[in-house]
Enzyme design. Sequence first.
Site, PDB file in Angstrom:
ATOM      1  N   THR A 129       7.655   1.369   2.765  1.00 57.66           N
ATOM      2  CA  THR A 129       7.679   2.738   2.235  1.00 57.66           C
ATOM      3  C   THR A 129       8.999   2.974   1.516  1.00 57.66           C
ATOM      4  O   THR A 129       9.037   3.603   0.458  1.00 57.66           O
ATOM      5  CB  THR A 129       7.502   3.780   3.363  1.00 57.66           C
ATOM      6  OG1 THR A 129       6.307   3.476   4.070  1.00 57.66           O
ATOM      7  CG2 THR A 129       7.404   5.187   2.805  1.00 57.66           C
ATOM      8  N   SER A 170       0.825  -1.216   0.000  1.00 52.87           N
ATOM      9  CA  SER A 170       0.000   0.000   0.000  1.00 52.87           C
ATOM     10  C   SER A 170       0.856   1.261   0.000  1.00 52.87           C
ATOM     11  O   SER A 170       0.374   2.344  -0.326  1.00 52.87           O
ATOM     12  CB  SER A 170      -0.910   0.003   1.234  1.00 52.87           C
ATOM     13  OG  SER A 170      -0.129  -0.011   2.408  1.00 52.87           O
ATOM     14  N   LYS A 171       2.140   1.136   0.373  1.00 54.79           N
ATOM     15  CA  LYS A 171       3.013   2.307   0.475  1.00 54.79           C
ATOM     16  C   LYS A 171       3.344   2.917  -0.886  1.00 54.79           C
ATOM     17  O   LYS A 171       3.797   4.059  -0.956  1.00 54.79           O
ATOM     18  CB  LYS A 171       4.294   1.950   1.227  1.00 54.79           C
ATOM     19  CG  LYS A 171       4.062   1.534   2.676  1.00 54.79           C
ATOM     20  CD  LYS A 171       3.432   2.633   3.515  1.00 54.79           C
ATOM     21  CE  LYS A 171       3.373   2.256   4.984  1.00 54.79           C
ATOM     22  NZ  LYS A 171       2.781   3.301   5.824  1.00 54.79           N
ATOM     23  N   ASP A 172       3.099   2.162  -1.963  1.00 56.01           N
ATOM     24  CA  ASP A 172       3.263   2.747  -3.309  1.00 56.01           C
ATOM     25  C   ASP A 172       2.398   3.990  -3.465  1.00 56.01           C
ATOM     26  O   ASP A 172       2.779   4.965  -4.110  1.00 56.01           O
ATOM     27  CB  ASP A 172       2.842   1.749  -4.394  1.00 56.01           C
ATOM     28  CG  ASP A 172       3.842   0.634  -4.603  1.00 56.01           C
ATOM     29  OD1 ASP A 172       4.851   0.592  -3.876  1.00 56.01           O
ATOM     30  OD2 ASP A 172       3.608  -0.205  -5.488  1.00 56.01           O
ATOM     31  N   ALA A 191       4.044   6.972  -1.556  1.00 49.57           N
ATOM     32  CA  ALA A 191       5.321   7.372  -2.156  1.00 49.57           C
ATOM     33  C   ALA A 191       5.081   8.203  -3.415  1.00 49.57           C
ATOM     34  O   ALA A 191       5.639   9.294  -3.584  1.00 49.57           O
ATOM     35  CB  ALA A 191       6.159   6.139  -2.483  1.00 49.57           C
TER      36      ALA A 191
END
Length: 346
Positions: free
Chosen positions: A79, A47-49, A52
């Site tokens: 992340t 989910s950190k895409d 970012a």
Amino acid sequence: MKHNNQVFDNVLDLVGNTPLIKLNRITSNFEGDFYAKVESFNPGNSSKDRIALYIIEEAERRGVLKPGDTIIETTSGNTGFSIAMVSIIKGYDCILAVSSKASADKIDMLKTMGAKVYVCPAHVKADDPRSYYQVAKRLHEDMKGSVYINQYFNQLNTDAHYNSTGPEIWKQTEGKITHLVACSGTGGTISGTAKYLKEQNPNIKIIGVDAFGSVLKKYHETREFDEKEIYPYRIEGLGKNLIPTATDFDVIDEFVKVTDEESAHTAREIAKTEGMFVGYTSGAATQALKQLGEEGRFKKGDKVVVIYPDHGSRYMGKVYSDKWMNDQGFFDSVNAEASQSIQYVK
């Protein structure tokens, strides 16, 4: 720019629009329908895409980030991978301060993605000069032309999910979602998603998942930071020993605490029952779901969405390693070693 026929200009075009997949067996004893928002379908497998890409593009738009600059961030792994991936495509250098709790696999992945990695001790106070927060801050202060993402205290972390994850879940459930269950670390995922969903329907219950050894649940209930709550725990990516401003405690209805051991076994159970190879935090979120289900908190007609933040491949040296599980004392008569299912032919 996305083209027809599933042809894309680069991997960043694949961020977001992850599938909602029905859970069938692991929740079969409970009333209601249960769905996983499977974030490992993002190109960086987490989910950190979303944050970012969103934060970096906002920094570009505001003129804060210029060609040739260096991006600095604190991360437990995911992340960092996402920032390194975006940096490669957009042409920035990337420096990451990582908690020593991050698996060796994760640290190797960050190096592979061209990032310079500083590994910092996990079990020190947030204001200790060796903590990954302080190391990142110091690197940023010393380096001209650097931008510190600072996901724990960056409103854009929350905005990224308000603008993507929330609307996606609302659309995918045709507005019928009744509960959201999500782990809370920086709090960006749960807060942004919840804010959007609550605006559509204030009756949706938002349930945060916290770790034993973290301050978040007690802070949510009392608004007091209690240092006595803090002790080392093993799950990466949820819980905190500080209060991240990226967490909007007002949109979260309650927190559920889960143990390291049960979360690890539940991650393995998801693989064996649903055929999904997911990360440790997905195990934690599902463990919270099970605890709520066992309390009879769901009823017929409920549509419950649980967020699965990342992929199991990042935990091969941890929850999917029999040796690691054994070393933690997580195997007992109930959870016998999986290696018994391996037969070596001589």
